[in-house]
Design a protein around this motif. Structure first.
Motif, PDB file in Angstrom:
ATOM      1  N   LEU A 103      -5.122   9.859  60.187  1.00 31.92           N
ATOM      2  CA  LEU A 103      -3.736  10.196  60.516  1.00 31.92           C
ATOM      3  C   LEU A 103      -2.854   8.954  60.572  1.00 31.92           C
ATOM      4  O   LEU A 103      -1.772   8.916  59.977  1.00 31.92           O
ATOM      5  N   VAL A 104      -3.318   7.932  61.276  1.00 29.92           N
ATOM      6  CA  VAL A 104      -2.474   6.767  61.572  1.00 29.92           C
ATOM      7  C   VAL A 104      -2.127   5.972  60.320  1.00 29.92           C
ATOM      8  O   VAL A 104      -0.972   5.569  60.134  1.00 29.92           O
ATOM      9  N   SER A 105      -3.099   5.749  59.435  1.00 36.04           N
ATOM     10  CA  SER A 105      -2.866   4.865  58.293  1.00 36.04           C
ATOM     11  C   SER A 105      -1.690   5.319  57.422  1.00 36.04           C
ATOM     12  O   SER A 105      -0.753   4.541  57.193  1.00 36.04           O
ATOM     13  N   PRO A 106      -1.657   6.560  56.946  1.00 36.57           N
ATOM     14  CA  PRO A 106      -0.489   6.982  56.149  1.00 36.57           C
ATOM     15  C   PRO A 106       0.745   7.289  56.994  1.00 36.57           C
ATOM     16  O   PRO A 106       1.869   7.161  56.519  1.00 36.57           O
ATOM     17  N   THR A 110     -21.413   9.854  68.787  1.00 37.49           N
ATOM     18  CA  THR A 110     -21.066  10.481  67.520  1.00 37.49           C
ATOM     19  C   THR A 110     -19.695  11.132  67.603  1.00 37.49           C
ATOM     20  O   THR A 110     -18.893  11.048  66.675  1.00 37.49           O
ATOM     21  N   GLY A 111     -19.423  11.778  68.733  1.00 38.73           N
ATOM     22  CA  GLY A 111     -18.129  12.416  68.910  1.00 38.73           C
ATOM     23  C   GLY A 111     -16.993  11.410  68.894  1.00 38.73           C
ATOM     24  O   GLY A 111     -15.944  11.657  68.290  1.00 38.73           O
ATOM     25  N   PHE A 112     -17.196  10.254  69.518  1.00 36.85           N
ATOM     26  CA  PHE A 112     -16.166   9.222  69.520  1.00 36.85           C
ATOM     27  C   PHE A 112     -15.922   8.711  68.108  1.00 36.85           C
ATOM     28  O   PHE A 112     -14.766   8.516  67.700  1.00 36.85           O
ATOM     29  N   ALA A 115     -12.457   8.938  66.120  1.00 39.51           N
ATOM     30  CA  ALA A 115     -11.808   7.699  65.693  1.00 39.51           C
ATOM     31  C   ALA A 115     -11.499   7.734  64.204  1.00 39.51           C
ATOM     32  O   ALA A 115     -10.433   7.274  63.759  1.00 39.51           O
ATOM     33  N   MET A 116     -12.407   8.282  63.405  1.00 37.75           N
ATOM     34  CA  MET A 116     -12.175   8.376  61.960  1.00 37.75           C
ATOM     35  C   MET A 116     -11.036   9.341  61.662  1.00 37.75           C
ATOM     36  O   MET A 116     -10.207   9.093  60.773  1.00 37.75           O
ATOM     37  N   PRO A 128     -11.519   3.137  57.397  1.00 43.27           N
ATOM     38  CA  PRO A 128     -12.127   4.300  58.065  1.00 43.27           C
ATOM     39  C   PRO A 128     -11.545   5.622  57.580  1.00 43.27           C
ATOM     40  O   PRO A 128     -12.266   6.628  57.501  1.00 43.27           O
ATOM     41  N   ALA A 129     -10.248   5.629  57.251  1.00 40.59           N
ATOM     42  CA  ALA A 129      -9.636   6.856  56.744  1.00 40.59           C
ATOM     43  C   ALA A 129     -10.252   7.265  55.415  1.00 40.59           C
ATOM     44  O   ALA A 129     -10.530   8.448  55.178  1.00 40.59           O
TER      45      ALA A 129
END
Length: 214
Positions: A23-26, A11-13, A17-18, A74-75
């Motif tokens: 952060l990464v997408s935008p 669950t923590g992973f 990851a989400m 996911p974002a």
């Protein structure tokens, strides 16, 4: 009967990851604008000339763009989960509209320009081709779904005001989708367009950080 329990580490992973995707997408979009070697907010032939003059840099940004698209869904789920904890109905509507940004409703104009340049087409011909693909095909109207997607994030920001997200992140999510199209409509410098996406990245990450720990 033997039962299998999901460990907290899994669950923590997933949560981390989400958050990373939020952060990464935008952020990738922001960086592509901030480091663009030509005026990325221009249109028509001026844009195509700048693009063709820097054709060699496009493959890298094309792959980074693919990363942005891959992490977008996911974002959206991350931001939506937090927003729906505040106002479930509004958060659901916002999530549905936000998915318009992740659906391939139209051609990627940059890919078209790249292919046309590699095929040896001149700038005026390429411009006519891009214009026809953008406005002349039967599904051209679906290009406006980009704005529906931005509206979805505005609604998610409003919903997040009542959720666990920091108020600054929710407010930034309400503001950022308005800043993004302004940079293009007003043909502002690349830095201004990049800053709009940086605000969006900060907002989505701040909201995603409020995902529950279990």
């Amino acid at each position: 009967m033997t039962t299998v329990e999901t460990t907290p580490a899994t669950t923590g992973f997933t949560r981390n990851a989400m958050i990373a995707c939020a952060l990464v997408s935008p952020l990738v979009v922001a960086l592509s604008l901030l480091f663009a070697p030509f005026d990325a907010t221009s249109e028509g032939e001026p844009y195509i000339r700048g693009f063709v003059a820097n054709l060699g840099s496009y493959p890298l940004w094309s792959w980074l763009g693919a990363l942005s698209v891959a992490t977008l869904i996911p974002a959206i789920f991350a931001v939506s989960k937090v927003a729906r904890s505040g106002r479930p109905a509004l958060g659901l509507v916002g999530m549905i509209l936000a998915f318009a940004l992740a659906l391939p409703f139209g051609a990627n104009n940059d890919d078209v320009i790249y292919a046309a340049a590699k095929a040896g087409l001149d700038v005026p011909t390429t411009n006519r081709l891009v214009t026809e693909l953008s406005d002349g095909v039967p599904t051209a109207v679906l290009g406006f779904t980009f704005f529906l997607g931005l509206l979805g994030f505005v609604l998610l920001g409003i919903a997040a005001l009542r959720g666990a997200a920091p108020k600054w992140a929710a407010i930034a999510m309400i503001v950022a989708p308005f800043l993004i199209p302004v940079a293009w409509f007003a043909q502002l410098p690349n830095a201004m367009a990049g800053v709009a996406w940086l605000v969006f990245a900060a907002a989505s990450t701040g909201i995603a950080l409020a995902l529950p720990r279990r």
